[in-house]
Design an enzyme around this catalytic site. Structure first.
Site, PDB file in Angstrom:
ATOM      1  N   THR A  96       1.056  -0.987  -0.004  1.00 55.77           N
ATOM      2  CA  THR A  96       0.063  -0.117  -0.346  1.00 55.77           C
ATOM      3  C   THR A  96       1.446   1.176   0.025  1.00 55.77           C
ATOM      4  OG1 THR A  96      -1.482  -1.039   1.097  1.00 55.77           O
ATOM      5  CG2 THR A  96      -2.314   1.201   1.352  1.00 55.77           C
ATOM      6  N   LYS A 171      -7.431   1.578  -3.352  1.00 52.26           N
ATOM      7  CA  LYS A 171      -7.490   1.428  -1.599  1.00 52.26           C
ATOM      8  C   LYS A 171      -7.284   2.219  -0.894  1.00 52.26           C
ATOM      9  CE  LYS A 171      -5.237  -1.074   1.562  1.00 52.26           C
ATOM     10  NZ  LYS A 171      -5.421  -1.765   2.792  1.00 52.26           N
ATOM     11  N   LYS A 246      -1.839   5.033   8.651  1.00 52.44           N
ATOM     12  CA  LYS A 246      -1.244   5.208   7.490  1.00 52.44           C
ATOM     13  C   LYS A 246      -1.868   5.394   6.116  1.00 52.44           C
ATOM     14  CE  LYS A 246       1.903   1.955   4.331  1.00 52.44           C
ATOM     15  NZ  LYS A 246       1.895   1.311   3.642  1.00 52.44           N
TER      16      LYS A 246
HETATM   17  P1  NAD Z   1       5.808  -5.806   6.833  1.00 51.34           P
HETATM   18  O1  NAD Z   1       6.617  -4.697   7.791  1.00 51.34           O
HETATM   19  O2  NAD Z   1       5.209  -6.858   8.312  1.00 51.34           O
HETATM   20  O3  NAD Z   1       6.226  -6.551   5.878  1.00 51.34           O
HETATM   21  C1  NAD Z   1       6.856  -5.741   5.364  1.00 51.34           C
HETATM   22  C2  NAD Z   1       8.546  -7.083   4.565  1.00 51.34           C
HETATM   23  O4  NAD Z   1       9.537  -6.542   3.892  1.00 51.34           O
HETATM   24  C3  NAD Z   1       9.695  -6.946   5.970  1.00 51.34           C
HETATM   25  O5  NAD Z   1      10.136  -8.235   5.881  1.00 51.34           O
HETATM   26  C4  NAD Z   1      10.671  -5.797   5.386  1.00 51.34           C
HETATM   27  O6  NAD Z   1      12.229  -6.414   6.099  1.00 51.34           O
HETATM   28  C5  NAD Z   1      11.122  -6.244   3.844  1.00 51.34           C
HETATM   29  N1  NAD Z   1      11.515  -5.191   3.162  1.00 51.34           N
HETATM   30  C6  NAD Z   1      11.912  -3.683   3.696  1.00 51.34           C
HETATM   31  N2  NAD Z   1      12.656  -3.282   2.642  1.00 51.34           N
HETATM   32  C7  NAD Z   1      13.127  -4.213   2.135  1.00 51.34           C
HETATM   33  C8  NAD Z   1      13.951  -4.376   1.239  1.00 51.34           C
HETATM   34  N3  NAD Z   1      14.973  -3.283   0.265  1.00 51.34           N
HETATM   35  N4  NAD Z   1      14.321  -5.385   0.322  1.00 51.34           N
HETATM   36  C9  NAD Z   1      13.608  -6.657   1.080  1.00 51.34           C
HETATM   37  N5  NAD Z   1      12.539  -6.829   1.839  1.00 51.34           N
HETATM   38  C10 NAD Z   1      12.339  -5.591   2.363  1.00 51.34           C
HETATM   39  O7  NAD Z   1       4.453  -5.367   6.425  1.00 51.34           O
HETATM   40  P2  NAD Z   1       3.104  -6.111   6.340  1.00 51.34           P
HETATM   41  O8  NAD Z   1       2.134  -6.249   6.766  1.00 51.34           O
HETATM   42  O9  NAD Z   1       3.529  -7.363   5.404  1.00 51.34           O
HETATM   43  O10 NAD Z   1       2.831  -5.181   5.015  1.00 51.34           O
HETATM   44  C11 NAD Z   1       3.057  -5.284   3.583  1.00 51.34           C
HETATM   45  C12 NAD Z   1       2.052  -4.024   2.814  1.00 51.34           C
HETATM   46  O11 NAD Z   1       0.854  -4.080   2.828  1.00 51.34           O
HETATM   47  C13 NAD Z   1       2.221  -2.451   3.390  1.00 51.34           C
HETATM   48  O12 NAD Z   1       2.260  -1.856   2.538  1.00 51.34           O
HETATM   49  C14 NAD Z   1       0.596  -2.425   4.216  1.00 51.34           C
HETATM   50  O13 NAD Z   1       0.509  -1.534   4.513  1.00 51.34           O
HETATM   51  C15 NAD Z   1      -0.460  -3.134   3.317  1.00 51.34           C
HETATM   52  N6  NAD Z   1      -0.962  -4.114   4.093  1.00 51.34           N
HETATM   53  C16 NAD Z   1      -1.320  -4.711   5.191  1.00 51.34           C
HETATM   54  C17 NAD Z   1      -1.906  -5.178   5.443  1.00 51.34           C
HETATM   55  C18 NAD Z   1      -1.668  -5.650   6.877  1.00 51.34           C
HETATM   56  O14 NAD Z   1      -3.022  -6.315   8.044  1.00 51.34           O
HETATM   57  N7  NAD Z   1      -0.525  -5.723   7.459  1.00 51.34           N
HETATM   58  C19 NAD Z   1      -3.061  -5.259   5.358  1.00 51.34           C
HETATM   59  C20 NAD Z   1      -3.336  -4.625   4.101  1.00 51.34           C
HETATM   60  C21 NAD Z   1      -2.429  -4.365   3.811  1.00 51.34           C
END
Ligand code: NAD
Length: 296
Positions: A96, A171, A246
């Site tokens: 997102t 979204k 966010k």
């Molecule tokens: P998270 O922080 O758990 O996971 C993000 C991952 O990206 C981490 O494991 C981090 O190490 C990795 N990362 C960051 N920079 C990186 C790089 N340069 N190279 C490789 N890996 C890298 O976040 P999440 O909860 O999995 O959410 C991910 C996305 O989905 C976000 O944009 C969030 O807004 C969206 N989202 C989350 C949810 C939820 O319920 N968690 C629901 C809908 C949407």
């Protein structure tokens, strides 16, 4: 079956990548956190040493990263995805992020011979694990057609929202509406309490009257009426306040850039910002009722 690179194995990306493995795809993964890579490997994925290495052999690249700056860097940095992915490969960014970055990165990807869609999701970790996410997809018809069978493995509802960036636009519009409607629902219960109106009676009446909305009928912010609501689990998420904040901030940035008038969206962002600053960013977003009632 496709050769897929999956970058970003966090709360959402980890289980999404595992679902692709379980469907029989050949999945190569990368994350900055080694334990997340090892978890995916234990489920049958192959580890790569960088995003560029993972993408170098892939037909499809999926990214699930925290924010726009991570997406821009993982795609456009030297030696990263757009440098190494084969021409004609398809990139799917499910993070997102802001609409502007999504459009920019898709533009660069297309200039460099790749297909790309923005495909943010609705539904939390449980939906990521269960393969029941909703995907809102922006991009060309041909990119969408190629992405759809991959997204079908990870999701239940796949919408083609329009051109590049339209998935992110859908979204943030949806989540701005959700943030506003949740605060409105909480205010109605707060007023009912002050007036001595039974909460269940308000639920029964409003859920069949003109106040009906998802925040009331599927995610009721008071304990009791809806069994699955986080209100029945002391507001453990669910969908955390900081995640909602966010998305509300992304909506406000987009409103300012585009000139849209969204005073209630601005208020919702301010209210969730205060709740988060008070130390409640990890609570479910329906817990905002506790602040409105002066409980925390
Ligand atoms: P998270 O922080 O758990 O996971 C993000 C991952 O990206 C981490 O494991 C981090 O190490 C990795 N990362 C960051 N920079 C990186 C790089 N340069 N190279 C490789 N890996 C890298 O976040 P999440 O909860 O999995 O959410 C991910 C996305 O989905 C976000 O944009 C969030 O807004 C969206 N989202 C989350 C949810 C939820 O319920 N968690 C629901 C809908 C949407």
């Amino acid at each position: 079956m496709a050769k897929i690179a999956f970058i970003g194995l966090g709360n959402m990306g980890g289980p999404m990548a595992v679902n692709l493995v379980k469907a029989g795809h050949d999945v190569t993964v990368f994350d900055l956190v080694e334990t997340s890579v090892q978890t995916a490997v234990s489920e049958g994925a192959t580890a790569a040493g960088s995003a560029g290495e993972a993408a170098s052999n892939a037909e499809v690249i999926v990214t699930m990263l925290p924010a726009g700056k991570h997406v821009r860097s993982v795609y456009t940095d030297q030696g990263s995805i757009l440098d190494s992915a084969p021409n004609g490969s398809l990139c799917i960014d499910s993070s997102t992020i802001d609409v502007g970055t999504a459009r920019d990165v898709i533009g660069v990807a297309e200039q460099r011979g790749k297909l790309m869609v923005d495909a943010p999701v609705s539904g939390g970790v449980a939906a990521a694990q269960g393969g029941t996410l909703t995907f809102m997809v922006g991009g060309s018809d041909s990119a969408f057609a190629k992405a759809k069978p991959i997204l079908d493995v990870m999701g239940k509802n796949i919408f083609h929202a329009g051109d590049a960036g339209a998935g992110q636009a859908a979204k943030i519009c949806n989540n701005m509406l959700l943030g506003i409607s949740m605060i409105g629902t909480c205010e109605a219960f707060a007023l009912a309490d002050k007036l001595g109106l039974d909460r269940q009676k308000l639920f029964d009446i409003s859920s069949t009257a003109s106040g009906q909305c998802w925040s009331l009928t599927s995610y009721c912010p008071v304990p009791g009426p809806v069994e699955a609501s986080p209100a029945n689990r002391d507001y453990q998420p669910g969908f955390a306040v900081d995640m909602m904040l966010k998305d509300l901030r992304l909506a406000q940035d987009a409103a300012q850039t585009s000139g849209a008038v969204t005073p209630l969206g601005a208020q919702a962002a301010a209210i969730y910002s205060l709740f988060s600053a008070n130390g409640h960013g990890g609570l479910d977003f329906s817990g905002i009722i506790k602040m409105l009632q002066g409980d925390i």
